[in-house]
Design a protein around this motif. Structure first.
Motif, short mmCIF file in Angstrom:
data_model
loop_
_atom_site.label_atom_id
_atom_site.label_comp_id
_atom_site.label_asym_id
_atom_site.label_seq_id
_atom_site.Cartn_x
_atom_site.Cartn_y
_atom_site.Cartn_z
N THR A 1 -8.07 1.57 4.50
CA THR A 1 -7.19 2.72 4.69
C THR A 1 -5.85 2.27 5.28
O THR A 1 -4.78 2.76 4.88
N SER A 2 -5.90 1.32 6.22
CA SER A 2 -4.67 0.78 6.78
C SER A 2 -3.83 0.08 5.72
O SER A 2 -2.60 0.23 5.68
N ASN B 1 -2.21 2.81 3.50
CA ASN B 1 -1.15 3.53 4.17
C ASN B 1 0.08 2.67 4.42
O ASN B 1 1.21 3.16 4.45
N THR B 2 -0.14 1.36 4.61
CA THR B 2 0.97 0.48 4.96
C THR B 2 1.72 -0.05 3.74
O THR B 2 2.96 -0.02 3.70
N SER C 1 0.58 0.61 0.26
CA SER C 1 0.10 1.24 -0.99
C SER C 1 -0.69 0.22 -1.81
O SER C 1 -0.31 -0.16 -2.93
#
Length: 293
Positions: A77-78, A81-82, A84
């Protein structure tokens, strides 16, 4: 006569026993060596996958974690979010696929021309191409960057793909493989009315499948893992490839090593699967390229 025969058989028995014992000893040593080599290859890869399921703090625990953790979803997820990460994976896959097809066509045609055609300056030209194997790639970065800027190709995918289409190793591999193709086979095709392009497609390419598979694997891995050149020409994060995107996660004060390791594992697993599935073709293709004229 009976005594001589018995003595001969008695002498052969210990020799055969010693030979069998020596053979078993050599087999055990070979198996042990292969087991050690396999462990040296698999243990780092195993730790990479395991570390990708832990947080950055847990990665540096002593002793290091050897069992899966519970942070894989958090790390992925990180990544998403960071940088793509889903788009980054698609970028790398698309660039590597297009590069493999285009560079494969260029290297195959060039190898065929150098192996089967006679023209003035053929050998000196091939020698110049082979110089590319010993010239460091870093030497060409500045002139290539200048050329891309003149063409207004900076931050485009063609700037990543085009400069290395005529890869020297690919041309060398295909030239050596096609040199082993009998000239009589080509002559018979021409006598049957084949044009040069049809001759290349119908007569030359089918026997070259192992070499083509080896070339395809090498080109795909080469582009998939390329870091320096995409880092130089790609400016927008949306167009990053996997190595560039993962490198951008390394900060001065804080680095999310869990996310980096998870992304590295995701990037490495498909390549390992592809190589293991096609390793027979890869090895046979490289052996075909080792034919000496």
């Amino acid at each position: 006569m009976t005594t001589t025969t018995t003595g001969t058989r008695t002498g052969r028995g210990p020799r055969r026993s010693r030979a069998r014992s020596k053979g078993r000893g050599n087999g055990i040593m070979l198996t042990s060596g292969l087991a050690i080599a396999l462990a040296a290859v698999l243990v780092p890869f195993y730790w990479l996958v395991i570390a990708g399921t832990h947080s950055s703090r847990e990665v540096f625990d002593s002793p290091p974690p050897l069992l899966p953790g519970g942070h894989l979803t958090e790390n992925l997820t990180s990544l998403q979010n960071t940088v793509s990460f889903g788009r980054v994976v698609l970028n790398s896959a698309g660039i590597a696929a297009v590069y493999t097809l285009c560079a494969g066509a260029v290297c195959t045609l060039a190898g065929y021309a150098f192996a089967k055609y006679r023209f003035r300056g053929r050998d000196p030209l091939f020698g110049v191409i082979m110089l590319g194997l010993v010239i460091p790639a870093q030497v060409t970065l500045v002139p290539l960057f200048t050329l891309m800027a003149e063409l207004e190709w900076l931050n485009t995918y063609q700037a990543v793909i085009m400069p290395n289409l005529a890869l020297p190793f690919g041309i060398f591999l295909m030239r050596q493989s096609m040199a082993a193709l009998p000239d009589e086979l080509l002559d018979s095709g021409r006598m049957d009315g084949c044009g040069e392009f049809r001759l290349f497609l119908k007569v030359v390419l089918p026997p070259m499948r192992p070499a083509l598979a080896a070339l395809g694997i090498f080109l795909f891995l080469y582009q998939w893992n390329d870091f320096i050149w995409p880092l130089i020409v790609l400016r927008d994060g949306a167009s990053y490839t996997i190595p560039v995107a993962l490198a951008s996660l390394q900060g001065v004060d804080d680095t999310d090593y869990g996310a980096i390791l998870a992304g590295t594992a995701v990037a490495a697993i498909p390549m390992a699967v592809v190589f293991l599935a096609l390793q027979r073709h890869f090895v046979s293709g490289l052996l075909a390229g080792a034919v000496k004229e």
